[in-house]
Write a protein that holds these residues in place. Structure first.
Motif, PDB file in Angstrom:
ATOM      1  N   ILE A 185      -3.411 -15.197  -7.730  1.00 16.24           N
ATOM      2  CA  ILE A 185      -4.079 -15.066  -8.463  1.00 16.24           C
ATOM      3  C   ILE A 185      -3.711 -14.025  -9.592  1.00 16.24           C
ATOM      4  CG2 ILE A 185      -6.355 -14.215  -9.249  1.00 16.24           C
ATOM      5  CD1 ILE A 185      -7.610 -15.874  -7.274  1.00 16.24           C
ATOM      6  N   GLY A 186      -3.231 -13.304  -8.921  1.00 12.88           N
ATOM      7  CA  GLY A 186      -2.641 -11.413  -9.435  1.00 12.88           C
ATOM      8  C   GLY A 186      -0.945 -11.988 -10.284  1.00 12.88           C
TER       9      GLY A 186
ATOM     10  N   CYS B  71       6.398  -8.216  -2.431  1.00 13.61           N
ATOM     11  CA  CYS B  71       5.909  -8.090  -3.170  1.00 13.61           C
ATOM     12  C   CYS B  71       4.996  -8.039  -3.737  1.00 13.61           C
ATOM     13  CB  CYS B  71       6.222  -9.746  -3.632  1.00 13.61           C
ATOM     14  SG  CYS B  71       8.135 -10.422  -3.483  1.00 13.61           S
ATOM     15  N   THR B  72       5.430  -7.429  -5.144  1.00 18.23           N
ATOM     16  CA  THR B  72       3.201  -7.184  -5.628  1.00 18.23           C
ATOM     17  C   THR B  72       3.417  -8.206  -6.605  1.00 18.23           C
ATOM     18  OG1 THR B  72       4.475  -5.222  -6.720  1.00 18.23           O
ATOM     19  CG2 THR B  72       3.166  -4.329  -4.474  1.00 18.23           C
ATOM     20  N   ALA B  73       1.784  -8.560  -7.003  1.00 16.71           N
ATOM     21  CA  ALA B  73       1.298  -9.197  -7.774  1.00 16.71           C
ATOM     22  C   ALA B  73       2.321  -8.848  -9.323  1.00 16.71           C
ATOM     23  CB  ALA B  73       0.045  -9.124  -8.079  1.00 16.71           C
TER      24      ALA B  73
ATOM     25  N   VAL C 155      -3.674  -2.815  -2.650  1.00 11.09           N
ATOM     26  CA  VAL C 155      -2.701  -3.557  -3.584  1.00 11.09           C
ATOM     27  C   VAL C 155      -2.298  -4.069  -2.710  1.00 11.09           C
ATOM     28  CG1 VAL C 155      -0.810  -3.776  -5.059  1.00 11.09           C
ATOM     29  CG2 VAL C 155      -2.563  -2.095  -5.824  1.00 11.09           C
ATOM     30  N   VAL C 156      -2.653  -5.588  -2.670  1.00 12.80           N
ATOM     31  CA  VAL C 156      -1.186  -6.422  -2.016  1.00 12.80           C
ATOM     32  C   VAL C 156       0.310  -6.794  -1.770  1.00 12.80           C
ATOM     33  CG1 VAL C 156      -1.170  -9.517  -1.137  1.00 12.80           C
ATOM     34  CG2 VAL C 156      -3.491  -8.087  -1.501  1.00 12.80           C
ATOM     35  N   VAL C 157       0.783  -6.367  -0.620  1.00 10.02           N
ATOM     36  CA  VAL C 157       2.222  -7.466   0.111  1.00 10.02           C
ATOM     37  C   VAL C 157       2.786  -8.196   0.435  1.00 10.02           C
ATOM     38  CG1 VAL C 157       4.329  -5.935   0.946  1.00 10.02           C
ATOM     39  CG2 VAL C 157       2.066  -4.188  -0.075  1.00 10.02           C
ATOM     40  N   GLN C 158       2.549  -8.695   0.017  1.00  6.69           N
ATOM     41  CA  GLN C 158       2.579 -10.614   0.487  1.00  6.69           C
ATOM     42  C   GLN C 158       4.281 -10.539   0.470  1.00  6.69           C
ATOM     43  OE1 GLN C 158       0.961 -13.465   0.597  1.00  6.69           O
ATOM     44  NE2 GLN C 158       2.769 -13.632   1.936  1.00  6.69           N
TER      45      GLN C 158
END
Length: 425
Positions: free
Chosen positions: A96-97, A365-367, A278-281
């Motif tokens: 989404i981000g 990765c961050t959004a 913050v999501v780190v994917q």
């Protein structure tokens, strides 16, 4: 800035580009460092990447054209950008981000930040090289690309990259390049096939051999008195008020003044309780090596195919794809086959069945495309990660910024964009 007591001992979790660079910069100020890693030196995304130091291509991953091919293609395992149908809550939040930051307005905002970075990433590599010239543990030097090459099957494909260069200039950056015909490209690199119709030669870029560079950086950290401990799986981080304890598997623990979390795609595992939301994917990339009949001497990028190629002396590394899925998922052979299918038409004289060093690594990765660099809610717990595809290019600069924060020194102004406690997806 208020005075800060110089720490005696800092533990760094993660022996990749960011972790070892942080260790090196802290050692410059006389700080004892202990680096621990679940595997060993460069056991994550730092080993199998393309090794590019390219300010001209260090751009946000989320950009308007990324969704032009449609969601259906992104669910195809052969697509350069692959999103498995089975997604968890963390991945959905990231996507989404990522979609939000792919809008033209958000992309331009991110482009301004990357333009502000400029060549500071290269400057940090030079500082490390110069700092080890006369001391123990000489670090492998980076190599000038002279020039860095990009190839395209059509002039229309090339226009996409030229548009990005135009945006870099509009947002305050600068890129020097020459346009090349397919024949001019083949005169430089004979291994390119006749299907390559045009190219761009980018000036003032560099590259390195990731395994060799990481080995030399680790040797330098050790030679300067640091400890690197492999097979150390961190299970908890405890802030003791005046110190911090890193707890590892089998009851092993280390207490120090500060800890730096440089754990790549696993950054969220231990940092959420310190306010990092913050999501780190994991954006998993794949690579392998081949031995062409005529070994290329320049890094070569095919933007339309998302294929990155780098000469590593006696072998040629082919890397590519972005796969948003769990970092611990095993290597998917179909993703390697997809890179081969994309790369084979633009080369000749390569036996694609004689592949070696097949590898997958989770790029963090961050959004919003911005890394997380600096102190958390605890002044004793720091993070460095979330660089996406640019952990190599920005690793030493990140280490410099983290060390400056720990030591109470002034950080580069661009660091204000990388706050680990920022709100976002």
């Amino acid at each position: 800035m208020a005075s800060v007591t110089t720490p005696e001992h800092v533990v760094i979790v993660g022996a990749g580009f960011v972790g070892l660079s942080t260790a090196w910069y802290l050692q410059e100020e006389g700080v004892k460092v202990t680096v621990v890693d679940r595997g060993g030196v460069a056991s994550g995304a730092s080993w199998g990447n393309a090794g590019w130091l390219t300010p001209a291509l260090t751009l946000p991953i989320a950009e308007p054209s990324i969704f032009s091919s449609g969601l259906k293609m992104m669910m195809d395992p052969a697509s350069p950008l692959y999103i498995p149908l089975k997604a968890n809550a963390k991945l959905l939040r990231f996507l989404i981000g990522f979609t939000w930051h792919s809008t033209p307005k958000k992309w331009q905002e991110a482009m301004r930040i990357y333009s502000e970075l400029g060549t500071t990433g290269l400057d940090a590599f030079d500082e490390i090289a110069e700092g080890t010239n006369a001391g123990p543990g000489v670090v492998e030097k980076t190599k000038p690309a002279n020039p860095f090459l990009t190839g395209f099957k059509s002039l229309k494909d090339r226009d996409g990259l030229l548009h990005e260069f135009d945006m870099i200039k509009k947002t305050g950056g600068n890129v020097e390049f020459d346009l090349l015909t397919g024949d001019e490209l083949r005169a430089i690199e004979p291994t390119l096939s006749d299907s390559v119709a045009a190219g761009v030669a980018i000036k003032n870029q560099r590259f390195l051999n990731p395994p060799k560079y990481m080995e030399s950086l680790a040797e330098s950290v050790i030679a300067r008195g640091g400890d690197i401990v492999g097979s150390y799986n961190v299970t908890d981080i405890r802030d003791n008020g005046s110190s911090v304890t890193v707890i590892g598997s089998e009851g092993r623990s280390i207490t120090a003044d500060h800890v730096v979390m440089a754990t790549g795609a696993w950054l969220n595992d231990m940092t959420k309780k310190f306010g990092v939301n913050v999501v780190v994917q994991a954006g998993r990339g794949y690579s392998f090596t081949v031995q062409p009949e005529v070994m290329p001497t320049h890094p070569i990028y095919f933007p339309s195919q998302r294929v990155a190629c780098t000469p590593l002396g006696d072998r040629f590394r082919i890397a590519g794809t972005m796969e948003f899925r769990d970092a611990n998922h095993p290597l998917e052979p179909k993703r390697i086959e997809a890179i081969v299918a994309a790369a084979a038409p633009v080369y000749k004289g390569i036996n694609w069945e004689s592949r070696k060093e097949e590898w997958v690594g989770g790029r963090p990765c961050t959004a919003d495309g911005m890394p997380l660099v600096g102190a958390t809610r605890s002044p004793r717990v720091h993070v460095g990660g979330g660089h996406g595809m640019w952990g190599v290019a920005l690793g030493p600069l990140t280490g410099k910024m983290i060390a400056a924060g720990i030591l109470g020194k002034e950080k580069p102004s661009v660091a204000r964009h990388f706050d680990p406690l920022r709100k976002g997806f």
